[in-house]
Design a protein around this motif. Structure first.
Motif, short mmCIF file in Angstrom:
data_model
loop_
_atom_site.label_atom_id
_atom_site.label_comp_id
_atom_site.label_asym_id
_atom_site.label_seq_id
_atom_site.Cartn_x
_atom_site.Cartn_y
_atom_site.Cartn_z
N GLY A 141 38.77 28.24 50.13
CA GLY A 141 37.92 29.22 49.46
C GLY A 141 38.59 30.54 49.21
N VAL A 142 39.83 30.72 49.70
CA VAL A 142 40.55 31.98 49.49
C VAL A 142 40.79 32.23 48.00
N ALA A 143 41.13 31.17 47.27
CA ALA A 143 41.37 31.33 45.83
C ALA A 143 40.14 31.88 45.13
N GLY A 144 38.97 31.37 45.48
CA GLY A 144 37.74 31.87 44.89
C GLY A 144 37.49 33.32 45.22
N GLN A 145 37.80 33.72 46.45
CA GLN A 145 37.62 35.12 46.86
C GLN A 145 38.56 36.05 46.09
N ILE A 146 39.82 35.61 45.92
CA ILE A 146 40.78 36.40 45.15
C ILE A 146 40.32 36.54 43.71
N LEU A 147 39.81 35.44 43.17
CA LEU A 147 39.35 35.44 41.78
C LEU A 147 38.22 36.46 41.58
N ILE A 148 37.27 36.48 42.51
CA ILE A 148 36.16 37.44 42.41
C ILE A 148 36.68 38.87 42.51
N ALA A 149 37.62 39.10 43.43
CA ALA A 149 38.18 40.44 43.58
C ALA A 149 38.96 40.86 42.34
N GLN A 150 39.68 39.92 41.75
CA GLN A 150 40.40 40.23 40.50
C GLN A 150 39.43 40.63 39.41
N ARG A 151 38.35 39.89 39.26
CA ARG A 151 37.36 40.22 38.22
C ARG A 151 36.80 41.62 38.41
N THR A 152 36.48 41.96 39.65
CA THR A 152 35.92 43.29 39.93
C THR A 152 36.90 44.39 39.57
N GLU A 153 38.16 44.21 40.00
CA GLU A 153 39.18 45.22 39.74
C GLU A 153 39.51 45.32 38.26
N LEU A 154 39.61 44.18 37.58
CA LEU A 154 39.94 44.18 36.15
C LEU A 154 38.82 44.78 35.31
N LEU A 155 37.59 44.56 35.73
CA LEU A 155 36.46 45.17 35.01
C LEU A 155 36.58 46.69 35.07
N ALA A 156 36.88 47.22 36.24
CA ALA A 156 37.03 48.67 36.38
C ALA A 156 38.20 49.18 35.55
N ARG A 157 39.31 48.44 35.53
CA ARG A 157 40.50 48.90 34.80
C ARG A 157 40.30 48.83 33.29
N ASN A 158 39.62 47.81 32.80
CA ASN A 158 39.36 47.74 31.37
C ASN A 158 38.40 48.82 30.92
N ARG A 159 37.41 49.12 31.73
CA ARG A 159 36.50 50.22 31.40
C ARG A 159 37.24 51.55 31.40
N LEU A 160 38.17 51.69 32.32
CA LEU A 160 38.99 52.91 32.36
C LEU A 160 39.80 53.04 31.08
#
Length: 466
Positions: free
Chosen positions: A352-371
């Motif tokens: 399940g680590v891959a899924g956790q990383i994927l969720i964290a990537q989405r959260t961080e990328l959303l913030a960076r794209n909005r920036l």
């Protein structure tokens, strides 16, 4: 020193060697391109404050290094002959100070990724997986890891039996195997007007030909693809697509256009090669084009862009009619994917680590794209969870001059020309994942001053204003 033209302060003693090294660095960085004419000896000597003999000796050094050619009566030119050095669109030149590198498309460097590597390697150090250490049978490897491959492909919207999945050492080998299986030397491969940088050299090395197809804001035009396939004398065999945000323009093609492209390929008898390098990073995206025409589609994805660059494992879904051919091609050039890398990938996916990383990537990328959207405005194109933004520049802009202006301010970007097939309009690709969010924000604010909205201001870069 990788800029061009050189300045007087760039020249150190011995002057001829400094000059030769400066020109060589400019060629390596792409500031000087194959076919470019170098200044006459006297002109360059006057500009740099050196003797004509110094310039002559520097040019002789470059001729011996096979970097330039001297033609009597015409001048000296950057060599455009067959050089095997792969021209990459991202920044790679040596500089005194390391820039904020926005040129390479990588996932966000999350601390949890480092911990995942540490945990897996610690477990494997204590209990080494024997089948990963001693395995030398490709089909055994496929059977061992087909479960995780099928699960990850299903996450991406592709449901395929295990016997039609090929594990590769990343997406680039998957691309090459698909091309080798779908086409013969001399055949044409269609692609979007701008495409991934690895496709062009792969096409060249396999003695294939690349044909750019017109696009609109929704992606490749199906009618244009059909027209190209029906042109007399053409040997269009396959179409290469990047519909899920991994292409240079960071575009996610809508479902209707995907269905139309699948239907166009079927109508013209074309094989579909679909690249999905981002995998399931973008949530709630349309089904892959391959899902609408599985009988004629190669589809591949990997783990390097969504989880970790070091996790070089690709999953290639094969059409039934070409599955055996693809397996044999892979045997001949790569034999098998690296078992230990597959073992680490399995560890992450099953735990399940891959899924956790994927969720964290989405959260961080959303913030960076909005920036990026807030600082650069609507001129930067992309989607909320993308790894990069595409920045079209006004017509007439000197792309290289803008790149040099950004590098002078400590920011490395990728030129749009590195991805162009038929769309040669100037553009930049800026990646969001390889630096900290603070570094990214500072770099974006600097870029906002370098990339003004007025085309006349941008054209000033090309007239030597920077």
């Amino acid at each position: 020193m990788s800029h061009w033209p050189l300045r007087r302060e760039d020249i150190t003693r011995p002057a001829y060697r400094s000059l030769a090294q400066g020109i060589a660095a400019a060629i390596d960085a792409g500031s000087l391109r194959p076919g470019d004419r170098l200044p006459p000896h006297r002109d360059l000597a006057w500009r740099l404050g050196v003797s004509v003999q110094t310039v002559s000796r520097a040019y002789e050094e470059l001729i011996r290094a096979d970097l330039i050619s001297g033609e009597v009566g015409r001048g000296s030119f950057v060599k455009s002959g067959p050089r095997e050095t792969l021209e990459v669109p991202w920044f790679r030149a040596a500089v005194d100070a390391r820039p904020v590198d926005l040129s390479m498309m990588t996932p966000v460097r999350l601390p949890m990724i480092v911990r995942a590597w540490q945990d897996s390697m610690r477990r494997f150090a204590e209990r080494p997986p024997e089948h990963a250490i001693w395995s030398f049978r490709p089909r055994q490897g496929l059977s061992t890891y087909s479960g995780i491959a099928a699960a990850w492909l299903a996450r991406c919207g592709v449901v395929v039996p295990a016997q039609r999945i090929l594990l590769t050492n990343g997406c680039t080998p998957a691309l090459v195997i698909a091309l080798m299986s779908a086409a013969q030397p001399g055949d044409e491969i269609a692609t979007e007007s701008v495409t991934c940088h690895t496709l062009k050299p792969a096409i060249r090395h396999l003695n294939l030909r690349l044909r750019g197809i017109a696009c609109d804001a929704r992606g490749m035009l199906p009618d244009a693809l059909i027209a190209a396939a029906r042109m007399p004398g053409r040997k269009l065999r396959a179409v290469f697509l990047l519909p899920s945000g991994g292409g240079p323009e960071a575009r996610i093609v809508d479902r209707e256009r995907r269905e139309e492209l699948a239907a166009a390929a079927a109508e013209c008898g074309l094989i579909i090669i679909e690249s999905d390098v981002l995998g399931p990073v973008a949530p709630r995206r349309p089904p892959p084009v391959a899902s609408f025409a599985p009988e004629r589609s190669f589809y591949f994805t990997g783990l390097t862009k969504c989880l970790s660059p070091g996790l070089r494992l690709g999953f290639l879904a094969l059409p039934e009619s070409l599955a055996e051919r693809a397996l044999n091609r892979h045997l001949s050039v790569a034999w098998m994917a690296t078992p230990m890398v597959a073992e680490i990938a399995a560890d992450w996916i099953e735990s399940g680590v891959a899924g956790q990383i994927l969720i964290a990537q989405r959260t961080e990328l959303l913030a960076r794209n909005r920036l990026a959207q807030r600082i650069l405005g609507s001129a930067s194109l992309g989607f909320n969870h993308g790894l990069h933004r595409w920045m079209p520049l006004p017509e007439g802009t000197d792309e290289q001059a803008v790149l040099h202006a950004a590098l002078a301010r400590g920011i490395a970007l990728a030129p749009g020309s590195g991805f162009a097939v038929i769309d040669r309009r100037p553009a930049l690709r800026l990646c969001l994942g390889g630096v900290s969010q603070r570094e990214l924000e500072d770099a974006l604010h600097i870029l906002a001053t370098i990339l003004p909205g007025e085309s006349s201001a941008l054209r000033a870069f090309g007239r030597g204003a920077v």
